[in-house]
Design a protein around this motif. Sequence first.
Motif, mmCIF file in Angstrom:
data_model
loop_
_atom_site.group_PDB
_atom_site.id
_atom_site.type_symbol
_atom_site.label_atom_id
_atom_site.label_comp_id
_atom_site.label_asym_id
_atom_site.label_seq_id
_atom_site.Cartn_x
_atom_site.Cartn_y
_atom_site.Cartn_z
ATOM 1 N N MET A 1 0.850 -1.185 0.000
ATOM 2 C CA MET A 1 0.000 0.000 0.000
ATOM 3 C C MET A 1 0.888 1.237 0.000
ATOM 4 O O MET A 1 1.941 1.254 0.630
ATOM 5 N N TYR A 2 0.445 2.249 -0.730
ATOM 6 C CA TYR A 2 1.173 3.515 -0.802
ATOM 7 C C TYR A 2 1.417 4.079 0.606
ATOM 8 O O TYR A 2 0.684 3.755 1.542
ATOM 9 N N PRO A 3 2.396 4.950 0.758
ATOM 10 C CA PRO A 3 2.632 5.595 2.056
ATOM 11 C C PRO A 3 1.558 6.642 2.350
ATOM 12 O O PRO A 3 1.750 7.842 2.155
ATOM 13 N N LEU A 4 0.423 6.164 2.795
ATOM 14 C CA LEU A 4 -0.729 7.035 3.028
ATOM 15 C C LEU A 4 -0.613 7.753 4.377
ATOM 16 O O LEU A 4 -0.165 7.168 5.359
ATOM 17 N N LYS A 5 -1.034 8.997 4.402
ATOM 18 C CA LYS A 5 -1.030 9.774 5.650
ATOM 19 C C LYS A 5 -2.451 9.807 6.209
ATOM 20 O O LYS A 5 -3.168 10.797 6.086
ATOM 21 N N ALA A 6 -2.843 8.693 6.760
ATOM 22 C CA ALA A 6 -4.183 8.573 7.341
ATOM 23 C C ALA A 6 -4.134 7.536 8.456
ATOM 24 O O ALA A 6 -3.819 6.372 8.220
ATOM 25 N N GLU A 7 -4.404 7.962 9.655
ATOM 26 C CA GLU A 7 -4.292 7.077 10.809
ATOM 27 C C GLU A 7 -5.606 6.389 11.172
ATOM 28 O O GLU A 7 -5.628 5.488 12.001
ATOM 29 N N ASN A 8 -6.708 6.829 10.555
ATOM 30 C CA ASN A 8 -8.007 6.293 10.958
ATOM 31 C C ASN A 8 -8.566 5.252 9.990
ATOM 32 O O ASN A 8 -9.738 4.897 10.078
ATOM 33 N N LEU A 9 -7.741 4.765 9.062
ATOM 34 C CA LEU A 9 -8.204 3.713 8.165
ATOM 35 C C LEU A 9 -8.166 2.373 8.901
ATOM 36 O O LEU A 9 -7.340 2.162 9.783
ATOM 37 N N PRO A 10 -9.036 1.448 8.535
ATOM 38 C CA PRO A 10 -8.998 0.111 9.148
ATOM 39 C C PRO A 10 -7.724 -0.620 8.733
ATOM 40 O O PRO A 10 -7.040 -0.220 7.791
ATOM 41 N N GLN A 11 -7.417 -1.712 9.417
ATOM 42 C CA GLN A 11 -6.200 -2.475 9.114
ATOM 43 C C GLN A 11 -6.168 -2.959 7.666
ATOM 44 O O GLN A 11 -5.108 -3.033 7.054
ATOM 45 N N SER A 12 -7.335 -3.308 7.145
ATOM 46 C CA SER A 12 -7.426 -3.740 5.752
ATOM 47 C C SER A 12 -8.745 -3.261 5.171
ATOM 48 O O SER A 12 -9.702 -3.022 5.910
ATOM 49 N N PHE A 13 -8.785 -3.121 3.859
ATOM 50 C CA PHE A 13 -9.982 -2.571 3.218
ATOM 51 C C PHE A 13 -10.054 -3.015 1.758
ATOM 52 O O PHE A 13 -9.068 -3.470 1.177
#
Length: 304
Positions: free
Chosen positions: A134-146
Amino acid sequence: MQNLAPIALFVYNRPLHTERTIKFLQQNELAADSRLYIFSDGAKTNQDDEKVTEVRAIINKTEGFKSVKIIERKDNAGLANSVIAGVTQLIKDYGQVIVFEDDLVTSPHTLTYFNDALNRYRSDEKVMHIGAYMYPLKAENLPQSFFYRAATSWGWATWDRAWGNFEPNIDILIKQFDAKKKSAFSIENSMNFWKQMQEFKKGKNNSWAIRWYASIFLKGGLTLNPSQSLVNNIGHDGTGVHSGINDIYNVIINPKPITQFPEIIEENREAYQVIKHFLANRKGNMVSRIKRFIKEKLTQYFSK
C-alpha cells in the motif's frame, strides 16, 4: 493453518535483490509450512547471462520452506509471459497462489495475511485479488485492511475462480471502456492506468499487471489491501524491468500482523479518497520534481 497457498517467486538477473527477497520470505511465520516455486527466466542477452547464472546459484541453495522447486527457462520469456504462465500453472495445480517478484522485502506476517485472506474470502466472487503493498498514506483512521478497486502487483494473491477472468488480449479489454469507465479506472484521472493500457497497445510496455487490473475492474471486482504496507519494493534503483529510480513509493513495512478484515464486501470510500489524494499529489511541486529528476540522472550516470 490448513490449505496454505503455494508461493510463486519470479526472478531474473538481480542476484542481490533476489537474495534479500528470499531472506525476508524465509523469516515469515508460515515459510516452513509453505511450498515455494521459483521461476527463473532465461537470459535475454549474453550480457545478462552472467547475472542469471549468479541468481540461479542463489536460488538453488534456498532452504527454509516445506519444499522448494526451481523452474529454469533456457529461453527468455520476459516478465509478463513468465508471470502469466507460472501463475496459471500453480492456479491449475492448487486453486490459489501467492506471487512475488525478485525485488520485494516482506513483513514476517505477510504470508499469514495472504493465507488468512485467501481462506476468508475464498467464496466471495466479488473479491478477486489480495494485495500486500500500500502507498505511504497519511491517514491514521483507516482500518487495518480494506477493499479498493485497483490491483497492486508488489506481492499479491488470488484464486482459480478469479484468475479465470484474466483477459490477456488488450483489444478485447480496451473496447469495453467508455469515457466514464476510463475515469473510474484511472481513479478519476489521478493515476496513469489508462495510459498504461494505451502504451501496452502501442508496444511501449509489456505489463501483465495492467491487464489483470483491467480484467478485475471490468468484472466489477474488488481487491483487499492493508492500510499499512506489508511489503516494500527495493527495485526502484534502475535495475527493474518497469521501475525507474525514485522513492515516491517507498514505505515503512507494518511490523504488526493484520487481524481485522472487512465484513462488508464493498469499496472503502474513505480509503479511496485518501489513495486518490496521494496519487494526485505523489510527485510533489515543481521543485520536488526537478530535484527528483536530477537525482535520477546522477544515479544513472554513476551506476554505469
